[in-house]
Design a protein around this motif. Structure first.
Motif, mmCIF file in Angstrom:
data_model
loop_
_atom_site.group_PDB
_atom_site.id
_atom_site.type_symbol
_atom_site.label_atom_id
_atom_site.label_comp_id
_atom_site.label_asym_id
_atom_site.label_seq_id
_atom_site.Cartn_x
_atom_site.Cartn_y
_atom_site.Cartn_z
ATOM 1 N N PHE A 1 0.551 11.300 -2.362
ATOM 2 C CA PHE A 1 0.166 12.709 -2.312
ATOM 3 C C PHE A 1 1.340 13.567 -1.831
ATOM 4 C CE2 PHE A 1 -1.444 16.339 0.106
ATOM 5 C CZ PHE A 1 -2.160 16.994 -0.876
ATOM 6 N N PHE A 2 2.004 13.136 -0.748
ATOM 7 C CA PHE A 2 3.141 13.895 -0.214
ATOM 8 C C PHE A 2 4.257 13.990 -1.248
ATOM 9 C CE2 PHE A 2 1.890 11.875 4.097
ATOM 10 C CZ PHE A 2 0.858 12.773 4.263
ATOM 11 N N ASP A 3 4.549 12.878 -1.905
ATOM 12 C CA ASP A 3 5.619 12.866 -2.903
ATOM 13 C C ASP A 3 5.335 13.803 -4.068
ATOM 14 O OD1 ASP A 3 7.161 10.994 -1.516
ATOM 15 O OD2 ASP A 3 6.386 9.284 -2.649
ATOM 16 N N GLU A 4 4.075 13.928 -4.436
ATOM 17 C CA GLU A 4 3.700 14.743 -5.588
ATOM 18 C C GLU A 4 3.509 16.223 -5.256
ATOM 19 O OE1 GLU A 4 0.320 12.720 -7.247
ATOM 20 O OE2 GLU A 4 1.589 11.141 -8.112
ATOM 21 N N MET A 5 3.547 16.567 -3.984
ATOM 22 C CA MET A 5 3.420 17.975 -3.605
ATOM 23 C C MET A 5 4.626 18.754 -4.119
ATOM 24 S SD MET A 5 2.097 17.815 0.349
ATOM 25 C CE MET A 5 2.278 19.588 0.594
ATOM 26 N N LYS A 6 4.410 20.019 -4.443
ATOM 27 C CA LYS A 6 5.507 20.892 -4.846
ATOM 28 C C LYS A 6 6.165 21.471 -3.607
ATOM 29 C CE LYS A 6 3.497 22.070 -9.221
ATOM 30 N NZ LYS A 6 3.071 23.088 -10.138
ATOM 31 N N SER A 7 7.458 21.699 -3.701
ATOM 32 C CA SER A 7 8.192 22.300 -2.599
ATOM 33 C C SER A 7 7.578 23.649 -2.243
ATOM 34 C CB SER A 7 9.649 22.481 -3.014
ATOM 35 O OG SER A 7 10.385 23.013 -1.963
ATOM 36 N N GLY A 8 7.320 23.863 -0.957
ATOM 37 C CA GLY A 8 6.727 25.103 -0.479
ATOM 38 C C GLY A 8 5.210 25.079 -0.438
ATOM 39 N N GLN A 9 4.611 24.047 -1.001
ATOM 40 C CA GLN A 9 3.147 23.948 -1.007
ATOM 41 C C GLN A 9 2.638 23.722 0.411
ATOM 42 O OE1 GLN A 9 1.664 20.910 -3.650
ATOM 43 N NE2 GLN A 9 -0.458 21.247 -3.045
ATOM 44 N N VAL A 10 1.603 24.461 0.788
ATOM 45 C CA VAL A 10 0.983 24.352 2.111
ATOM 46 C C VAL A 10 -0.414 23.770 1.944
ATOM 47 C CG1 VAL A 10 0.187 25.642 4.128
ATOM 48 C CG2 VAL A 10 2.289 26.327 2.975
ATOM 49 N N VAL A 11 -0.755 22.814 2.814
ATOM 50 C CA VAL A 11 -2.059 22.158 2.751
ATOM 51 C C VAL A 11 -2.678 22.147 4.147
ATOM 52 C CG1 VAL A 11 -3.244 19.989 2.245
ATOM 53 C CG2 VAL A 11 -1.295 20.679 0.845
ATOM 54 N N ALA A 12 -3.966 22.464 4.229
ATOM 55 C CA ALA A 12 -4.699 22.389 5.490
ATOM 56 C C ALA A 12 -5.113 20.939 5.721
ATOM 57 C CB ALA A 12 -5.925 23.285 5.457
ATOM 58 N N ILE A 13 -4.804 20.407 6.881
ATOM 59 C CA ILE A 13 -5.118 19.021 7.190
ATOM 60 C C ILE A 13 -6.627 18.777 7.124
ATOM 61 C CG2 ILE A 13 -5.070 17.276 9.027
ATOM 62 C CD1 ILE A 13 -2.258 18.308 9.719
ATOM 63 N N LYS A 14 -7.422 19.704 7.614
ATOM 64 C CA LYS A 14 -8.876 19.480 7.616
ATOM 65 C C LYS A 14 -9.441 19.408 6.203
ATOM 66 C CE LYS A 14 -10.427 24.254 8.002
ATOM 67 N NZ LYS A 14 -11.237 25.188 8.737
ATOM 68 N N GLU A 15 -8.761 20.005 5.225
ATOM 69 C CA GLU A 15 -9.233 19.964 3.843
ATOM 70 C C GLU A 15 -8.905 18.637 3.172
ATOM 71 O OE1 GLU A 15 -11.142 22.265 2.357
ATOM 72 O OE2 GLU A 15 -11.140 23.275 4.285
ATOM 73 N N ILE A 16 -7.796 18.024 3.544
ATOM 74 C CA ILE A 16 -7.349 16.805 2.874
ATOM 75 C C ILE A 16 -7.731 15.542 3.642
ATOM 76 C CG2 ILE A 16 -5.030 16.742 3.876
ATOM 77 C CD1 ILE A 16 -5.723 16.139 0.203
ATOM 78 N N ALA A 17 -7.916 15.658 4.938
ATOM 79 C CA ALA A 17 -8.153 14.472 5.776
ATOM 80 C C ALA A 17 -9.507 14.543 6.458
ATOM 81 C CB ALA A 17 -7.039 14.358 6.809
ATOM 82 N N LYS A 18 -10.538 14.709 5.685
ATOM 83 C CA LYS A 18 -11.875 14.885 6.249
ATOM 84 C C LYS A 18 -12.390 13.633 6.943
ATOM 85 C CE LYS A 18 -13.084 18.444 2.977
ATOM 86 N NZ LYS A 18 -13.878 18.862 1.862
ATOM 87 N N LYS A 19 -12.089 12.457 6.405
ATOM 88 C CA LYS A 19 -12.638 11.221 6.964
ATOM 89 C C LYS A 19 -11.951 10.780 8.248
ATOM 90 C CE LYS A 19 -14.441 9.344 2.707
ATOM 91 N NZ LYS A 19 -14.461 8.220 1.791
ATOM 92 N N ASP A 20 -10.613 10.865 8.275
ATOM 93 C CA ASP A 20 -9.881 10.373 9.440
ATOM 94 C C ASP A 20 -8.613 11.191 9.670
ATOM 95 O OD1 ASP A 20 -8.826 8.948 11.535
ATOM 96 O OD2 ASP A 20 -8.909 7.009 10.533
ATOM 97 N N PRO A 21 -8.751 12.396 10.241
ATOM 98 C CA PRO A 21 -7.589 13.259 10.427
ATOM 99 C C PRO A 21 -6.510 12.648 11.318
ATOM 100 C CG PRO A 21 -9.566 14.279 11.366
ATOM 101 C CD PRO A 21 -9.990 13.033 10.674
#
Length: 64
Positions: free
Chosen positions: A8-28
């Protein structure tokens, strides 16, 4: 799980911002460790001081 996070990290675009609570719901907490591990291995990610979001940074090779 760690491999999926790294992919997932490798495929992110440069400058892309992600909320941890949105992506890591099961085990932040595990996801936060994956972020740390990715950075330790040379991944270019910046994490907000409150650990709520992270951003993929540009690769310095993009500027050469």
């Amino acid at each position: 799980m760690k491999e999926l996070a790294f992919k997932f990290f490798d495929e992110m675009k440069s400058g892309q911002v992600v909320a941890i609570k949105e992506i890591a719901k099961k085990d932040p907490e595990a996801f936060k460790q994956y972020l740390k591990d990715y950075i330790d291995l040379g991944g270019r990610i910046t994490i907000s001081s409150d650990w709520k979001k992270f951003r993929k940074d540009s690769d310095e090779r993009d500027f050469k």
